[in-house]
Design a protein around this motif. Sequence first.
Motif, PDB file in Angstrom:
ATOM      1  N   PRO A 143     -38.232  49.610  26.772  1.00  0.00           N
ATOM      2  CA  PRO A 143     -37.511  48.582  26.417  1.00  0.00           C
ATOM      3  C   PRO A 143     -35.973  48.815  26.876  1.00  0.00           C
ATOM      4  O   PRO A 143     -35.047  47.791  27.358  1.00  0.00           O
ATOM      5  CB  PRO A 143     -37.238  49.019  24.815  1.00  0.00           C
ATOM      6  N   HIS A 144     -35.737  50.046  27.400  1.00  0.00           N
ATOM      7  CA  HIS A 144     -34.355  50.577  28.101  1.00  0.00           C
ATOM      8  C   HIS A 144     -34.302  49.892  29.540  1.00  0.00           C
ATOM      9  O   HIS A 144     -33.294  49.320  30.068  1.00  0.00           O
ATOM     10  CB  HIS A 144     -34.003  51.991  27.957  1.00  0.00           C
ATOM     11  N   LEU A 145     -35.543  50.462  30.198  1.00  0.00           N
ATOM     12  CA  LEU A 145     -35.490  50.082  31.612  1.00  0.00           C
ATOM     13  C   LEU A 145     -35.692  48.824  32.010  1.00  0.00           C
ATOM     14  O   LEU A 145     -35.369  48.534  33.179  1.00  0.00           O
ATOM     15  CB  LEU A 145     -36.205  51.267  32.111  1.00  0.00           C
ATOM     16  N   CYS A 146     -36.623  48.219  31.455  1.00  0.00           N
ATOM     17  CA  CYS A 146     -36.842  46.874  31.990  1.00  0.00           C
ATOM     18  C   CYS A 146     -35.617  45.978  32.155  1.00  0.00           C
ATOM     19  O   CYS A 146     -35.532  45.126  33.426  1.00  0.00           O
ATOM     20  CB  CYS A 146     -37.858  46.114  31.038  1.00  0.00           C
ATOM     21  N   LEU A 147     -34.438  46.308  31.693  1.00  0.00           N
ATOM     22  CA  LEU A 147     -33.240  45.411  31.731  1.00  0.00           C
ATOM     23  C   LEU A 147     -32.847  45.743  33.197  1.00  0.00           C
ATOM     24  O   LEU A 147     -31.809  44.889  33.520  1.00  0.00           O
ATOM     25  CB  LEU A 147     -32.192  45.593  30.698  1.00  0.00           C
ATOM     26  N   PHE A 148     -33.372  46.911  33.908  1.00  0.00           N
ATOM     27  CA  PHE A 148     -32.518  47.013  35.236  1.00  0.00           C
ATOM     28  C   PHE A 148     -33.569  46.113  36.241  1.00  0.00           C
ATOM     29  O   PHE A 148     -33.020  46.419  37.505  1.00  0.00           O
ATOM     30  CB  PHE A 148     -33.025  48.699  35.553  1.00  0.00           C
ATOM     31  N   GLU A 149     -34.470  45.979  35.986  1.00  0.00           N
ATOM     32  CA  GLU A 149     -35.203  44.917  36.806  1.00  0.00           C
ATOM     33  C   GLU A 149     -34.589  44.076  37.808  1.00  0.00           C
ATOM     34  O   GLU A 149     -34.785  43.940  38.990  1.00  0.00           O
ATOM     35  CB  GLU A 149     -36.563  44.181  36.173  1.00  0.00           C
TER      36      GLU A 149
ATOM     37  N   PHE B  56     -33.736  51.054  21.208  1.00  0.00           N
ATOM     38  CA  PHE B  56     -33.203  50.405  22.287  1.00  0.00           C
ATOM     39  C   PHE B  56     -31.850  50.937  22.421  1.00  0.00           C
ATOM     40  O   PHE B  56     -30.863  50.696  21.731  1.00  0.00           O
ATOM     41  CB  PHE B  56     -32.988  48.946  21.792  1.00  0.00           C
ATOM     42  N   ASP B  57     -31.664  51.905  23.703  1.00  0.00           N
ATOM     43  CA  ASP B  57     -30.387  52.671  23.920  1.00  0.00           C
ATOM     44  C   ASP B  57     -29.858  52.017  25.227  1.00  0.00           C
ATOM     45  O   ASP B  57     -30.570  51.856  26.237  1.00  0.00           O
ATOM     46  CB  ASP B  57     -30.742  54.134  24.186  1.00  0.00           C
ATOM     47  N   LEU B  58     -28.592  51.612  25.084  1.00  0.00           N
ATOM     48  CA  LEU B  58     -27.902  50.782  26.196  1.00  0.00           C
ATOM     49  C   LEU B  58     -27.086  51.741  27.089  1.00  0.00           C
ATOM     50  O   LEU B  58     -26.532  51.250  28.158  1.00  0.00           O
ATOM     51  CB  LEU B  58     -27.101  49.655  25.916  1.00  0.00           C
TER      52      LEU B  58
ATOM     53  N   TYR C 262     -23.927  50.336  35.376  1.00  0.00           N
ATOM     54  CA  TYR C 262     -23.182  49.210  35.708  1.00  0.00           C
ATOM     55  C   TYR C 262     -21.571  49.729  36.209  1.00  0.00           C
ATOM     56  O   TYR C 262     -21.083  49.246  37.008  1.00  0.00           O
ATOM     57  CB  TYR C 262     -23.013  48.509  34.499  1.00  0.00           C
ATOM     58  N   GLN C 263     -21.369  50.689  35.138  1.00  0.00           N
ATOM     59  CA  GLN C 263     -19.916  51.049  35.406  1.00  0.00           C
ATOM     60  C   GLN C 263     -19.856  51.901  36.828  1.00  0.00           C
ATOM     61  O   GLN C 263     -18.761  51.801  37.720  1.00  0.00           O
ATOM     62  CB  GLN C 263     -19.509  52.177  34.345  1.00  0.00           C
ATOM     63  N   ALA C 264     -20.773  52.464  37.388  1.00  0.00           N
ATOM     64  CA  ALA C 264     -20.903  53.290  38.499  1.00  0.00           C
ATOM     65  C   ALA C 264     -20.867  52.246  39.611  1.00  0.00           C
ATOM     66  O   ALA C 264     -20.231  52.315  40.697  1.00  0.00           O
ATOM     67  CB  ALA C 264     -22.016  54.243  38.870  1.00  0.00           C
TER      68      ALA C 264
ATOM     69  N   GLN D 193     -17.008  43.262  30.627  1.00  0.00           N
ATOM     70  CA  GLN D 193     -15.802  43.240  29.845  1.00  0.00           C
ATOM     71  C   GLN D 193     -15.414  44.774  29.900  1.00  0.00           C
ATOM     72  O   GLN D 193     -14.296  45.130  29.184  1.00  0.00           O
ATOM     73  CB  GLN D 193     -15.674  42.788  28.484  1.00  0.00           C
ATOM     74  N   GLY D 194     -16.496  45.710  29.888  1.00  0.00           N
ATOM     75  CA  GLY D 194     -16.238  47.080  30.036  1.00  0.00           C
ATOM     76  C   GLY D 194     -16.452  47.690  28.686  1.00  0.00           C
ATOM     77  O   GLY D 194     -16.066  48.795  28.360  1.00  0.00           O
ATOM     78  N   LEU D 195     -17.305  47.008  27.700  1.00  0.00           N
ATOM     79  CA  LEU D 195     -17.642  47.560  26.363  1.00  0.00           C
ATOM     80  C   LEU D 195     -18.359  48.784  26.420  1.00  0.00           C
ATOM     81  O   LEU D 195     -19.214  48.884  27.554  1.00  0.00           O
ATOM     82  CB  LEU D 195     -18.354  46.529  25.472  1.00  0.00           C
ATOM     83  N   THR D 196     -18.441  49.608  25.607  1.00  0.00           N
ATOM     84  CA  THR D 196     -19.351  50.814  25.663  1.00  0.00           C
ATOM     85  C   THR D 196     -20.430  50.209  24.768  1.00  0.00           C
ATOM     86  O   THR D 196     -20.805  49.105  24.069  1.00  0.00           O
ATOM     87  CB  THR D 196     -18.587  51.959  24.579  1.00  0.00           C
ATOM     88  N   ALA D 197     -21.605  51.187  25.190  1.00  0.00           N
ATOM     89  CA  ALA D 197     -22.830  51.046  24.559  1.00  0.00           C
ATOM     90  C   ALA D 197     -22.737  50.735  23.040  1.00  0.00           C
ATOM     91  O   ALA D 197     -23.326  50.088  22.293  1.00  0.00           O
ATOM     92  CB  ALA D 197     -23.874  52.303  24.862  1.00  0.00           C
ATOM     93  N   GLU D 198     -22.012  51.607  22.328  1.00  0.00           N
ATOM     94  CA  GLU D 198     -21.814  51.633  20.730  1.00  0.00           C
ATOM     95  C   GLU D 198     -21.104  50.320  20.570  1.00  0.00           C
ATOM     96  O   GLU D 198     -21.415  49.647  19.561  1.00  0.00           O
ATOM     97  CB  GLU D 198     -20.875  52.681  20.261  1.00  0.00           C
TER      98      GLU D 198
END
Length: 386
Positions: free
Chosen positions: A250-256, A316-318, A325-327, A357-362
Motif C-alpha cells: 500500500p505504501h510502495l505502489c504509489l512509487f510506481e 497506509f504510511d506516506l 519527493y523532497q529529496a 505544496q510541501g505538506l508533511t505526512a501527518e
Amino acid sequence: MKKLLLVFLTLVISACQATMNKPQGPVLGAEKSPEYLPLLAGKRVGLLVNQTSTVEGQHLLDFLLSQGVDVKMVFAPEHGFRGEADAGEHVADGKDSKTGVPIVSIYGKNKKPATEIMQQLDWVIFDIQDVGTRFYTYISSMHYMMEAAAENSVRFMVLDRPNPNGRFTAGFVREEGFTSFVGMHPIPVLHGMTVGELAQMINGEGWLADKQHAALTVVTMDNYQHSQGYDLPIKPSPNLPNSQSIQLYPHLCLFEPTHVSVGRGTPFPFQVLGHPTVSLGDFQFTPVSTAGAKNPKWKDAQLTGMDLRSSSLEGFDLSLLVQWYQAFDQAGEEFFTSASFFDKLAGTDKLRKALEQGLTAEQINQLWQADVAAFKQQRQPYMLYP
C-alpha cells in the motif's frame, strides 16, 4: 513409578489443552464445498481464478472437475491463469494444458466477456486471493464480471478469502474523475474488506453499470475476523512474493509512476526503494530482467536507497513518499514519470498537490480522515466478519 506416570499424564493433558486452545485458522469459502457444490449440480460454470485458487492444495478447477461440475471456461485476470505474467502484460486466450478447459482473457482490451460467452454459463465463480488495496486489479476484474453476469442473467458466486491487510481502513477515497482500472470504486486505498464483503457493497451501492444487481452468493469463511493476520500460502502475483511485500505494497505502489525503483527485477520486489543518483539510505541493488519483471525500471543499473525487508511499516504510511519527493525536489530532479497515473493510483490529485505544496505526512493524513470515517459507516451493512 506412579510419580512418573502422573508427570507423563500431566504433560499429555497440557499438550492437548494447548492444541485445543490454539487459534484455528480461517476455513476458506472454497473449503466449504458442501455449501456450494449442490448449487452447481447440472449447471454450466465459468471460473474467474488464478494460481491462488486452491482447495487444500488442489486447484479449484481440478477439484470441481473431480466433483463432476461442468466447468465450461476459465477467465484469466491480470498476470494470467497461472499468475506468471508481468504487471500490465497482455494475457492471451488459450486452453489449460492440464484439463483442456478454454481460457478466456479478461485483462487487456476485453475486460468484460462478450454476451455470446456469458450465454454459455449459468454460474460464474470468483475465487482469487486479494491483498486489500483499491489499486490491486483483481477486484476490478470481479466488478466487470459481476456486471457481465448481471447483464446476462448469470449467477455470481464469491468463495471468500482473508484480507491480509484487513486490519486497516486508510488512505484517500477515490474521487469522481479518477475512475480507472486501478480505481473502480469510491473506496479508500485500504478498504478493510474481504472480496465477498466488497462484492456485496458493489451490488448494494449500485456501482455496476446502470445500477444493475448481480445475483450474488457469497460463501463465507469460518473462524475469520479482520483483526487477525494471514500469511498467504501462495504469492498472489509475481512481485508480491511474501508477507512483507504485501504489508509494504500500500505504501510502495504509489512509487510506481515515479523515477524510484520499488525493486522489481530483484529477489525482493516491493521491499526496497532506490535510484541511481538521488538516494536516501546506502543499500545497493541492481534490477535485472526476471520472470514477472522482464523490463524493470532502471534495468541493469546500480541503485542506492533503502532496504525495507525488516521494516515495521503497516497500514497506509506516506512518510517514505514525502521523504523521497523532497529529496528529488532538493536535487532539482523530476519525481513523477506520470502525474496522471499517480493521481489514478491515489484516487485524487490532492495527494500530488499536497506533495508539491510541501505538506508533511501527518498533514496529508488529515486530508482523508473524514472521508474514511464516512466510508466506514457506508460499508457497515455489507460486513460479514467481526
